[in-house]
Structure formats: C-alpha cells, structure tokens
Write an enzyme that holds these catalytic residues in place. Structure first.
Site, short mmCIF file in Angstrom:
data_model
loop_
_atom_site.label_atom_id
_atom_site.label_comp_id
_atom_site.label_asym_id
_atom_site.label_seq_id
_atom_site.Cartn_x
_atom_site.Cartn_y
_atom_site.Cartn_z
N ASP A 200 -6.86 4.36 -4.90
CA ASP A 200 -7.56 4.18 -3.62
C ASP A 200 -8.21 5.54 -3.35
O ASP A 200 -8.41 6.33 -4.30
CB ASP A 200 -6.57 3.78 -2.51
CG ASP A 200 -7.28 3.34 -1.21
OD1 ASP A 200 -7.85 2.25 -1.19
OD2 ASP A 200 -7.29 4.10 -0.23
N LYS B 282 0.87 -1.18 0.00
CA LYS B 282 0.00 0.00 0.00
C LYS B 282 0.89 1.22 0.00
O LYS B 282 2.03 1.17 0.48
CB LYS B 282 -0.89 0.00 1.25
CG LYS B 282 -2.14 0.85 1.10
CD LYS B 282 -3.20 0.19 0.24
CE LYS B 282 -4.33 1.13 -0.08
NZ LYS B 282 -5.46 0.42 -0.70
P1 NDP Z 1 -12.94 7.57 -3.24
O1 NDP Z 1 -11.91 8.60 -2.98
O2 NDP Z 1 -13.44 7.39 -4.63
O3 NDP Z 1 -14.21 7.81 -2.30
C1 NDP Z 1 -14.10 7.84 -0.92
C2 NDP Z 1 -15.45 8.17 -0.32
O4 NDP Z 1 -15.37 8.02 1.08
C3 NDP Z 1 -15.88 9.60 -0.58
O5 NDP Z 1 -17.27 9.65 -0.64
C4 NDP Z 1 -15.35 10.31 0.67
O6 NDP Z 1 -16.03 11.51 0.98
C5 NDP Z 1 -15.59 9.29 1.72
N1 NDP Z 1 -14.61 9.47 2.81
C6 NDP Z 1 -13.27 9.49 2.71
N2 NDP Z 1 -12.69 9.72 3.89
C7 NDP Z 1 -13.71 9.85 4.77
C8 NDP Z 1 -13.77 10.09 6.15
N3 NDP Z 1 -12.66 10.28 6.88
N4 NDP Z 1 -15.01 10.12 6.72
C9 NDP Z 1 -16.12 9.92 5.98
N5 NDP Z 1 -16.11 9.71 4.65
C10 NDP Z 1 -14.94 9.67 4.06
O7 NDP Z 1 -12.34 6.21 -2.67
P2 NDP Z 1 -12.78 4.70 -2.99
O8 NDP Z 1 -14.24 4.63 -3.23
O9 NDP Z 1 -11.85 4.18 -4.01
O10 NDP Z 1 -12.41 3.97 -1.63
C11 NDP Z 1 -13.32 3.87 -0.54
C12 NDP Z 1 -12.87 2.76 0.39
O11 NDP Z 1 -12.80 1.52 -0.32
C13 NDP Z 1 -11.48 2.94 1.02
O12 NDP Z 1 -11.48 2.36 2.30
C14 NDP Z 1 -10.60 2.12 0.11
O13 NDP Z 1 -9.40 1.71 0.76
C15 NDP Z 1 -11.51 0.94 -0.18
N6 NDP Z 1 -11.21 0.17 -1.38
C16 NDP Z 1 -11.16 0.76 -2.61
C17 NDP Z 1 -10.89 0.00 -3.72
C18 NDP Z 1 -10.94 0.58 -5.09
O14 NDP Z 1 -10.84 -0.19 -6.06
N7 NDP Z 1 -11.11 1.88 -5.27
C19 NDP Z 1 -10.57 -1.43 -3.62
C20 NDP Z 1 -10.75 -1.98 -2.27
C21 NDP Z 1 -11.02 -1.18 -1.21
P3 NDP Z 1 -15.39 12.93 0.64
O15 NDP Z 1 -15.64 13.13 -0.82
O16 NDP Z 1 -16.10 13.86 1.52
O17 NDP Z 1 -13.92 12.81 0.97
#
Ligand code: NDP
Length: 449
Positions: free
Chosen positions: A166, A126
C-alpha cells in the site's frame, strides 16, 4: 429499519469516538443501506450491522530498529484482521507517518467490502506502521521491515492472512518482509504475501493492476452512459503505484493525461504527461514530482499550500484521485464541477470526503467509488495467490484479461444493485449494497461466531 441503522451508527460513534476516519468509512457505507435494510427486518435481531463493523481481531506491536547512526527508534506496528467471512484476511500494509488505529480500521473496513466485490474468496484486513520510509537508506528500510516481520509472522499465513503493499510499501519492502518471513519459518510459503517481485513468485501485471483496473472500470462506466474515453483529458492525483499505472492505461485507451501530483504539489503538462519521466523520478530516483518541470519546458509546477490540492483546479473531463484519503474536498469538487468534469474515479481509498461525493452525485457527475474501482489490485493479488498454490505462472496477457473481466463484473454488480434498489447510475450505493448483501448472507450462513 431507519431506527436500527441510526441506533447502530450512534453506538459505533460512542464506542470509537477518537477514530474519525473509521467512523467516516462506516457512516459512508451504512448510511447508503437503508433501502436494502428495509427489505430485511430480520437483520436487527441478528445484529448484522454491529457484527460487521467490529474487527475480528486487532494486533498492535512494538517495532524497534536501529538507524544508520546507531540510534534506536521505536515505531508502532498494526494488523487489523477485520473479517474472514469469505476467505483468509487479505489487505495491504501501509508505511506512512500518519498511520494510526483509526486509519487502519477504516482501511480494513473498506477492504472487506472491496474484496467481496471481486467475487474471489478473500476476507478483509489492513496493517502497517507509522514508520516514514522517506529519506531512509536502503539498509534502514531493510532493518525496519525485518523487525516488523519478526512480530507479524506469527499472525499471518497463506490460509490465514495475506498482506500486500500500500502507500510506502512496494516490491522492495515486500521483498525484505518476505525474506525475513522465510528465514523465521524456514519454509518457502510463497502465498503468504502478494506484490512479490516476479522472479520469486510474484504475478505479472500485479504492479499495474490497481491503476489498470481503475481505467477498466472507468471505461465501462462511461460506456454505459454512451461516452468514449478516446480523446478525453484526465488529471490524476498522486504519482505512486496506482497513479502511474492508471496514467499508462489511460494513454493506451486514447486519453490525454495532463496533470499528476505528490504530497507537495502538482505538475501540469499541456503536451500530455511524459510517463517515462515520472517513472524515472518516482520509481527509480524516489524524488519529488516538481523535478519533472525542470526537464519539460512547457510544464508548470504548483506547490500545495492549503488542504485543497491545486490539481483539482485544472480543467479536465475525468479526474482520478489516486493519492490518499480525504484528498478531494467539497471545495475541490465544486472547482471540478465548475470546470465541466464528466467523471470521477477513486483509485485511492476514500479519497473524496462525504460531502464531495454527494456534490458530484447531485450534479450528475459519473462517480466510480473506491471499493469497486480500485479493487483490481487485490483481485490480482488473489490471482497471485492462486498461481503460488498451483506453482505456475500466467502470462501478462492472461492476467490482464482476467483483471479486465473482473472489473467488468464488478461494474455490472454495482449497476445491477443500484437498479434493484431504485438508484440507477448511483454506483456508490450500488457498490455498498452489492458487497453488503454478499457479506451479510455469509454471516447468516456461518452462525454467531
Ligand atoms: P504509493 O506510496 O505508491 O503512492 C502514494 C502517492 O500518494 C504518492 O504520490 C504520495 O506522494 C501521495 N500521497 C501520499 N500521502 C499523501 C498525502 N497525505 N497527501 C497528498 N499526497 C499523498 O501508494 P499507492 O499508489 O500504492 O496507493 C495510493 C492509494 O491507493 C492509497 O489510498 C492506497 O490505499 C490505494 N490503493 C492502493 C492499491 C495498490 O495496489 N497499491 C490497491 C488499492 C488501493 P508523496 O510521494 O509525496 O508521499
């Protein structure tokens, strides 16, 4: 064996006492292994637990860049190359102000188990930076990515370490990172990064893969308990990549998604979320989720004012945690159970606190743990790597079929491992044992390295 486990957990705590997320992730996996370890007393002499929890390598570096006002900013970059036991290091890059060594190590540790569950030849890693992409101009994002890659390039490669996206790293950032890598290396090494845009070597269905995969796993888990997804109400935290495509697949499967969120608050739409609107706000305008309520008169927006997200107060059959770590607390778990939730799916990494997970299991809520349920993203990244090696593209349907089969296989592995160790229906323990079993066998085969 209990004693060995306790001793190792104690040592890891002492050694890493300023890294709470990392300790939480290790504790979550290791404390579920006692039934497995009791059948393998030889593991103590081979220091399997100690070796598994120590990253093979950690790289930390300076990322200097110049903002649009000419000011010099210095961020910190990370790459935790956790394990190359079963393939090249593989795992995403996160750009978010909260990024620190503890979060990088927890995510890297989770990734080795998740990648093992996919059944594909990928190790775990990571990386990322405490850079905050929010509010930055396009050229600031590009300059940051170029500076980040100017150091990272020497540590990665298609057979060495393959980063992906991510939080805060989507196809735009991957494009800038890839462009800089290609310029420095003066070679077209498509397989060095995944999550690329389809026009220069990305895979169809990679963007959708984590969210779709989560729903494929959920559907298998419900089926196993004789429950259909058709007509179920779903709430989904987050509105990023994972949340959006989980929503899309849930609707295709006949469910109704009524709520989504971002870090500021959540929207509730009793008519069912209009996903095109969410995509426009989040993927195109890069705006805030509250803008949704301005154009949907029946929808309401609730601001997040405490540690507990208001989304978990909404009555639902299925709740999908797709935002970030520790977003689903014991308080929220109690609210969900009180409102009759049937199943929880973890799309994000470690989104539920340990006491929340225990509460769900104690209350017979079906629970799809992150390292199994969100493995579809990295599995499709591995499919992207194989297409790059073959210099060939699969169609969307071909990738989606492969993804579906991988998620079914992962579910069955979790189910079988849980059954083997007398924990029927506990997919948390099942996922941890299935992955650990594979990794520890590989470790034994490869000697003390
Ligand atoms: P994005 O950046 O596309 O989206 C993240 C989302 O989560 C946004 O809506 C964001 O809101 C919200 N968010 C982020 N930080 C916080 C916080 N501290 N409190 C509340 N909401 C928060 O990321 P992904 O969708 O790619 O990833 C989301 C999760 O999935 C992560 O845990 C990631 O590690 C996991 N993941 C992702 C994969 C992928 O293929 N993308 C694969 C496997 C796991 P805001 O816009 O307000 O920041």
């Amino acid at each position: 064996m209990e004693r060995y486990l306790e001793k190792v957990l104690e040592q890891i705590k002492e050694k890493n006492n300023s890294e709470p997320e990392y300790l939480q992730a290790v504790d979550e996996v290791y404390s579920s292994l006692s039934s497995f370890l009791s059948k393998h007393p030889e593991y103590e002499k081979m220091a399997i637990l100690e070796r598994m929890a120590e990253p093979e390598r950690i790289i930390m570096f300076r990322v200097p860049w110049v903002d649009d006002n000419g000011k010099i900013i210095v961020n910190r970059g990370y790459r935790v190359q956790f394990s190359s036991l079963i393939g090249p290091y593989k795992g995403g890059l996160r750009f978010h102000p909260s990024v620190n060594l503890s979060i990088m190590k927890f995510l890297g540790f989770e990734q080795i188990f998740k990648n093992a569950l996919t059944g594909l030849p990928i190790g775990g890693a990571k990386g990322g930076s405490d850079f905050d992409p929010k509010g930055k101009s396009e050229s600031e994002i590009m300059r940051f990515c170029q500076s980040f890659m100017t150091e990272l390039y020497r540590h990665i490669g298609a057979d060495v370490d393959v980063p992906a996206g991510d939080i805060g790293v989507g196809s735009r950032e991957i494009g800038y990172l890839f462009g800089q890598y290609k310029r420095i290396r003066d070679a077209y090494e498509g397989g060095v990064l995944t999550g690329k845009d389809i026009i220069y070597g990305g895979s169809l269905a990679r963007k959708e893969a984590t969210g779709y995969g989560l729903m494929f796993f959920m559907s298998e888990m419900l089926k196993e308990s004789g429950i259909s997804i058709q007509g179920k109400t779903i709430t989904i935290s987050g509105s990023g990549n994972v949340a959006i495509y989980a929503c899309e697949k849930a609707v295709q499967m006949g469910a109704k998604v009524v709520a989504m969120s971002d870090s500021n608050g959540c929207i509730y739409d009793p008519d069912g979320i209009d996903l095109n609107s969410v995509k426009e706000i989040k993927e195109v305008k890069r705006g805030r989720i509250k803008e949704y309520a301005l154009t949907h008169p029946n929808a309401t927006y609730t601001e997040k004012t405490t540690q507990d997200s208001p989304i978990w107060e909404i009555k639902t059959d299925i709740a999908l945690a797709c935002a970030t770590q520790n977003e689903l607390t014991l308080n929220s778990a109690k609210a969900l159970v009180k409102n009759g939730v049937i199943a929880i799916g973890e799309g994000a990494n470690m989104p539920s606190t340990k006491d929340a997970v225990e509460y769900f299991i104690d209350n017979n809520v079906l629970f799809a743990p992150a390292k199994a349920a969100n493995a579809g993203g990295v599995a499709t990244s591995a499919i992207e790597m194989s297409q790059n090696s073959m210099r060939f593209y699969y169609t969307f349907d071909e990738v989606e079929k492969k993804l579906n089969q991988i998620m079914i296989n992962i579910f069955n592995e979790c189910k079988d491992a849980a059954n083997d160790y007398g924990q029927k229906g506990n997919y948390v323990i099942g996922a941890n044992i299935a992955a650990f079993r594979k990794l520890s066998q590989a470790m034994i085969c490869q000697g003390i390295v």
